[in-house]
Scaffold this active site. Structure first.
Site, mmCIF file in Angstrom:
data_model
loop_
_atom_site.group_PDB
_atom_site.id
_atom_site.type_symbol
_atom_site.label_atom_id
_atom_site.label_comp_id
_atom_site.label_asym_id
_atom_site.label_seq_id
_atom_site.Cartn_x
_atom_site.Cartn_y
_atom_site.Cartn_z
ATOM 1 N N ASP A 232 0.823 -1.210 0.000
ATOM 2 C CA ASP A 232 0.000 0.000 0.000
ATOM 3 C C ASP A 232 0.862 1.267 0.000
ATOM 4 O O ASP A 232 0.484 2.268 -0.602
ATOM 5 C CB ASP A 232 -0.911 -0.024 1.235
ATOM 6 C CG ASP A 232 -1.927 1.123 1.252
ATOM 7 O OD1 ASP A 232 -2.574 1.341 0.208
ATOM 8 O OD2 ASP A 232 -2.072 1.782 2.300
ATOM 9 N N HIS A 237 4.730 4.883 -2.741
ATOM 10 C CA HIS A 237 5.033 6.219 -2.230
ATOM 11 C C HIS A 237 6.469 6.333 -1.687
ATOM 12 O O HIS A 237 7.198 7.254 -2.020
ATOM 13 C CB HIS A 237 4.054 6.623 -1.121
ATOM 14 C CG HIS A 237 2.606 6.565 -1.535
ATOM 15 N ND1 HIS A 237 2.184 6.854 -2.803
ATOM 16 C CD2 HIS A 237 1.486 6.245 -0.842
ATOM 17 C CE1 HIS A 237 0.866 6.728 -2.882
ATOM 18 N NE2 HIS A 237 0.418 6.352 -1.697
#
Ligand code: BG6
Length: 487
Positions: A232, A237
């Site tokens: 996730d 990121h």
């Protein structure tokens, strides 16, 4: 800059991401007068819903996520008038002819298909776009992260979407790249002459990247439980942040130039092997605890979590970038849910001076540190030693030079999605991920996921509201370093 007329088609148009981020971002662009008069926003989802009901739903989410104060009556009306809704089954024929009919009212508009659905549907939606001839020469597709669940599924998605769309029209979004402070990394590094000479193993001791959140899994248990922090957050990121800290100067800001440099970083990451996972990785899962004084439940007791789930809600890693610039400079990464504060931050810890001539104080060993606060209270702080003023002896204090975004640049920082959604219309893919980047990031991540699985170990429990399992602290302390938890 003038934006050409476009139609934005959002699959998953009634979902969480659309309500929280995509529609508010488009509203803000409308507020700024950036949306052409004829541009439409077409929500699509499986459920049946009238156009009116969709408009009401969007109005409610704007009230919640833009805030009633920022809502301008005239703009709100104009924005709601742009909205359409098509009930459509991504995996069957239902709804597609209706969508085709609606789109054909504006045959010359740029078309953007935004896929805010489960990645399992990406290939099928692309096939249907093709089968129903919805593609014009100026049609783009946006894929939300995560692109797949592992390398094989990412490749499959890339193949299937790539069979319908040319690579230049595929926009793989990582919203971290749209954050102002993340875009600023390239400026900080390559528009200032100050840092580059020391931005390597000679000047830097190590780098820390923290993305912490106070929220738990909220209503997203169904998604999160088969995803976890590694897929996730880290795979996308944090990897992107690492790339921007570590890349070589691109020769231009052209999309291929920047992405060519990022892929080199990803390919230089040293794989973490099975017997290294206990020293270079930590995974955790939160147990019940307290956030801001309020009690919160354990991950295991959240909605839609499989009993006995071994999904990690926290991960910490020690990463090595094997190239000339970064040899011997560890990058410590960590990210988790239900940590004490919401903060995304990059810390560059420089090396100490070669010889210390000043009186030794308790923390004299702490060399210069550059803190790049991605969010919130966006700032860049350079911690320097200074003489404490006074007639007495020579006393040194470590004090920051502080560039606060709020003080220096008044006004609201646009949300990452505002920039990125408009970049898609403009056809500018510099801040999006290329196919090979996503696959390289998966390849590296997957070996860790596999090693975790093979180890048969459960994630270490940590109390909600703390900085993760004690093993994450031990991991960095073993190297005689500590995490910086700045306020
Ligand atoms: C998303 C993740 O990509 O990023 C979420 O799926 C996470 O789990 C979110 O909460 C964090 O984004 P931001 O912009 O709030 O830091």
């Amino acid at each position: 800059p003038i934006i050409e007329p476009f139609d934005y088609i959002v699959f998953g148009g009634t979902g969480d991401l659309a309500k929280r981020k995509l529609l508010p971002a488009l509203y803000h662009r409308d507020l700024d007068g950036q949306l052409p008069e004829t541009s439409r926003i077409i929500g699509s989802a499986r459920a049946e819903m009238t156009r009116k009901a969709f408009q009401t739903l969007v109005q409610k989410s704007l009230e919640e996520f833009v805030g009633p104060d920022a809502l301008d009556k005239t703009v709100l009306k104009r924005f709601l008038d742009r909205l359409y809704f098509i009930s459509c089954d991504a995996t069957a024929a239902r709804g597609w002819p209706d969508l085709a009919k609606l789109l054909n009212h504006e045959p010359r508009a740029i078309r953007v298909f935004y896929l805010a659905t489960s990645p399992e549907l990406y290939g099928t939606i692309a096939d249907n776009i093709h089968a129903h001839k919805l593609q014009t020469p100026e049609t783009r597709i946006v894929l939300e992260k995560p692109i797949g669940h592992d390398l094989a599924s990412a490749r499959e998605i890339n193949d299937r979407v790539g069979a319908v769309f040319e690579e230049r029209n595929i926009f793989r979004i990582d919203h971290y790249l749209g954050k102002e402070t993340v875009q600023n990394l390239l400026v900080l590094r390559f528009a200032n002459s100050l840092f580059e000479p020391v931005w390597n193993h000679n000047g830097i001791d190590h780098v820390q990247i923290t993305v912490s959140e106070t929220v738990g899994v909220e209503e997203r248990g169904g998604y999160y439980d088969h995803t976890g922090a590694m897929r996730d957050m880290i795979q996308n990121h944090l990897m992107q942040l690492l790339c921007l800290v570590a890349i070589e100067p691109p020769s231009t800001l052209d999309r291929e130039a920047v992405r060519d440099e990022k892929i080199k970083v990803l390919k230089s990451l040293a794989p973490i092997t099975q017997n290294e996972i206990s020293t270079k990785t930590v995974r955790g899962q939160y147990r019940a605890g307290a956030i801001n004084g309020g009690p919160v439940k354990a991950y295991a007791d959240e909605k839609d979590i499989v009993p006995g789930s071994t999904t990690e809600t926290f991960a910490a890693l020690k990463v090595e970038v094997k190239n000339w610039r970064w040899a011997g400079v560890p990058f410590y990464l960590r990210s988790g849910k239900r940590l004490p504060e919401k903060v995304s931050e990059i810390v560059i810890q420089f090396k100490p001076v070669p010889y210390w001539i000043f009186p030794t104080g308790s923390d004299h060993a702490q060399p210069n540190r550059l803190v790049i606060r991605v969010q919130p209270n966006e700032h860049i702080r350079l911690h320097l030693w200074t003489k404490e003023p006074g007639p007495g002896g020579l006393r040194l204090r470590n004090a920051p030079l502080n560039l606060s975004f709020a003080e220096t640049f008044k006004g609201h920082l646009p949300d990452a999605y505002e920039r990125l959604l408009m970049d898609v219309v403009r056809g500018n893919a510099t801040l999006f991920m290329r196919r090979d980047e996503v696959e390289a990031a998966w390849e590296w991540t997957e070996s860790i996921l596999d090693a975790w699985k093979n180890s048969g170990e459960r994630p270490k429990l940590y109390t909600a509201g703390t900085w993760g399992p004690s093993e994450a602290i031990a991991m960095i302390v073993r190297d005689n370093r500590t995490w910086f938890d700045e306020q």
